[in-house]
Scaffold this motif. Structure first.
Motif, PDB file in Angstrom:
ATOM      1  N   ILE A  71      -9.622   3.979   0.305  1.00 15.04           N
ATOM      2  CA  ILE A  71      -9.689   2.863   0.892  1.00 15.04           C
ATOM      3  C   ILE A  71      -9.133   2.560   2.241  1.00 15.04           C
ATOM      4  N   CYS A  72      -7.826   3.327   2.231  1.00 13.53           N
ATOM      5  CA  CYS A  72      -7.307   3.492   3.599  1.00 13.53           C
ATOM      6  C   CYS A  72      -7.870   4.336   4.746  1.00 13.53           C
ATOM      7  N   GLU A  75     -10.561   2.612   6.067  1.00 11.48           N
ATOM      8  CA  GLU A  75     -10.099   1.606   6.786  1.00 11.48           C
ATOM      9  C   GLU A  75      -9.862   2.321   8.374  1.00 11.48           C
ATOM     10  N   MET A 120     -12.211  -4.793   1.681  1.00  5.67           N
ATOM     11  CA  MET A 120     -11.361  -3.816   1.073  1.00  5.67           C
ATOM     12  C   MET A 120     -10.749  -4.796  -0.280  1.00  5.67           C
ATOM     13  N   ALA A 123     -13.203  -4.569  -2.921  1.00  2.00           N
ATOM     14  CA  ALA A 123     -13.268  -3.106  -3.723  1.00  2.00           C
ATOM     15  C   ALA A 123     -11.918  -3.318  -4.821  1.00  2.00           C
ATOM     16  N   TRP A 124     -10.710  -3.591  -4.328  1.00  2.00           N
ATOM     17  CA  TRP A 124      -9.517  -3.669  -5.068  1.00  2.00           C
ATOM     18  C   TRP A 124     -10.012  -4.640  -6.094  1.00  2.00           C
TER      19      TRP A 124
END
Length: 130
Positions: A71-72, A75, A120, A123-124
């Motif tokens: 995810i990062c 990002e 984000m 998704a988390w």
């Protein structure tokens, strides 16, 4: 308030605080110069500061390591390109803070970053709460 909802709001709060510092307090002259070049080291560093803050937020929330890395990375790509597009538009239009269109460009840039955080967080939540 349910526990998943409290957790989701907590994550969004952490991402907001991270964004404020990364976008408005931690930018260096290198990050702010040459923004019209695509492969700009300063913009890459700026996106990296955002990613570092997001990693901290997700670790605080107990996110799985694999999820955090993916995810990062996404990002970083999103932030880098959102900022590049704003820089190109601002340069092409010769925008300055005394122009209304400057603030529309700034607002669009910030809204796109906020929508990134919502994606984000969604998704988390999906990974964490099904």
């Amino acid at each position: 308030m349910s526990d998943p909802l409290a957790s989701l709001l907590g994550l969004l709060c952490l991402l907001q605080i991270k964004h404020m510092f990364a976008d408005f307090y931690l930018q260096t002259p290198k990050m702010l110069s040459g923004r019209g070049e695509y492969l700009h080291a300063g913009r890459a560093q700026h996106a990296g500061v955002h990613v570092l803050g997001s990693i901290i937020a997700f670790v605080i929330m107990g996110a799985p390591v694999g999820f955090v890395l993916i995810i990062c990375a996404l990002e970083w790509v999103a932030h880098f390109n959102i900022d590049y597009c704003k820089a190109c538009y601002s340069k092409r239009k010769e925008l300055a803070p005394d122009m209304a269109v400057y603030w529309r460009a700034m607002g669009t840039d910030q809204a796109l970053h906020q929508l990134t955080y919502l994606a984000m967080a969604a998704a988390w939540a999906h990974v964490s709460f099904g």
